[in-house]
Design a protein around this motif. Sequence first.
Motif, PDB file in Angstrom:
ATOM      1  N   GLU A  12       0.829  -1.257   0.017  1.00  0.00           N
ATOM      2  CA  GLU A  12       0.226   0.019   0.036  1.00  0.00           C
ATOM      3  C   GLU A  12       0.864   1.296  -0.063  1.00  0.00           C
ATOM      4  OE1 GLU A  12      -0.476  -2.531   2.508  1.00  0.00           O
ATOM      5  OE2 GLU A  12      -1.753  -3.371   1.420  1.00  0.00           O
ATOM      6  N   SER A  13       2.126   1.137   0.465  1.00  0.00           N
ATOM      7  CA  SER A  13       2.912   2.257   0.684  1.00  0.00           C
ATOM      8  C   SER A  13       3.914   2.440  -0.658  1.00  0.00           C
ATOM      9  CB  SER A  13       4.028   2.051   1.812  1.00  0.00           C
ATOM     10  OG  SER A  13       4.879   3.286   1.695  1.00  0.00           O
ATOM     11  N   PRO A  14       4.023   3.646  -1.275  1.00  0.00           N
ATOM     12  CA  PRO A  14       4.890   3.910  -2.235  1.00  0.00           C
ATOM     13  C   PRO A  14       6.308   4.074  -2.035  1.00  0.00           C
ATOM     14  CG  PRO A  14       3.674   5.915  -1.575  1.00  0.00           C
ATOM     15  CD  PRO A  14       2.971   4.790  -0.955  1.00  0.00           C
ATOM     16  N   PHE A  79      10.521   7.142  -2.889  1.00  0.00           N
ATOM     17  CA  PHE A  79       9.091   6.721  -3.369  1.00  0.00           C
ATOM     18  C   PHE A  79       9.002   6.429  -4.618  1.00  0.00           C
ATOM     19  CE2 PHE A  79       9.269   9.707   0.223  1.00  0.00           C
ATOM     20  CZ  PHE A  79       8.413   9.190   1.003  1.00  0.00           C
ATOM     21  N   ARG A  80       8.200   5.252  -4.910  1.00  0.00           N
ATOM     22  CA  ARG A  80       7.538   5.235  -6.326  1.00  0.00           C
ATOM     23  C   ARG A  80       6.322   5.613  -6.441  1.00  0.00           C
ATOM     24  NH1 ARG A  80       7.641  -0.019 -10.295  1.00  0.00           N
ATOM     25  NH2 ARG A  80       6.260   0.923 -11.921  1.00  0.00           N
ATOM     26  N   SER A  84       7.132   7.658 -11.786  1.00  0.00           N
ATOM     27  CA  SER A  84       8.120   8.587 -11.358  1.00  0.00           C
ATOM     28  C   SER A  84       8.809   8.120  -9.977  1.00  0.00           C
ATOM     29  CB  SER A  84       7.528   9.919 -10.824  1.00  0.00           C
ATOM     30  OG  SER A  84       6.789  10.395 -12.081  1.00  0.00           O
ATOM     31  N   LEU A  85       9.956   8.658  -9.703  1.00  0.00           N
ATOM     32  CA  LEU A  85      10.801   8.178  -8.666  1.00  0.00           C
ATOM     33  C   LEU A  85      10.918   9.687  -7.833  1.00  0.00           C
ATOM     34  CD1 LEU A  85      12.777   6.790  -6.793  1.00  0.00           C
ATOM     35  CD2 LEU A  85      14.564   7.504  -8.168  1.00  0.00           C
ATOM     36  N   ARG A  86      10.692   9.697  -6.576  1.00  0.00           N
ATOM     37  CA  ARG A  86      10.504  10.741  -5.883  1.00  0.00           C
ATOM     38  C   ARG A  86      11.599  10.397  -4.538  1.00  0.00           C
ATOM     39  NH1 ARG A  86       7.752  12.425  -1.205  1.00  0.00           N
ATOM     40  NH2 ARG A  86       6.081  11.067  -1.799  1.00  0.00           N
TER      41      ARG A  86
END
Length: 145
Positions: A12-14, A79-80, A84-86
Amino acid sequence: MAYTLDRDPTPESPRLGAMTLHPAPESVPRARRWFQKFIAPHNPACSVEDCALMISELVTNAIVYGRSDEPWMVRVEWFREGTSLRVEVHNPGFPASVRLRRPDANDAHGRGLLLVDSIADTWHSGPSRFGGTVVSFVVADAWPS
């Protein structure tokens, strides 16, 4: 433990990973190595080396500009978000002091955010949810859609 790395494996978590580092110069190469190691299983299509370079610059800035009367740490999270990658770098500094500089050719410092600005698709700074400052960058199309 001097340095910690934690990952949030819930679907559930990016969030793909996080690390907490002492505000010391040796944390900069450690952040780069750990990010490269722990992002690899996620098979990003973007340049991991470019992301590691930007993390190095932001961790360096966090160490140089972080301020607190209490002992503190630098926190890096990635994060995904869709394709995108943040990446976020948190420190106890003041959000208003983050600014993009245009150093002269002879200036020895001041190119970190300029480098992030030129490589990342976007970047942002502001108040951190942990208190202090967060500087983040996004690399679009880090994974195929």
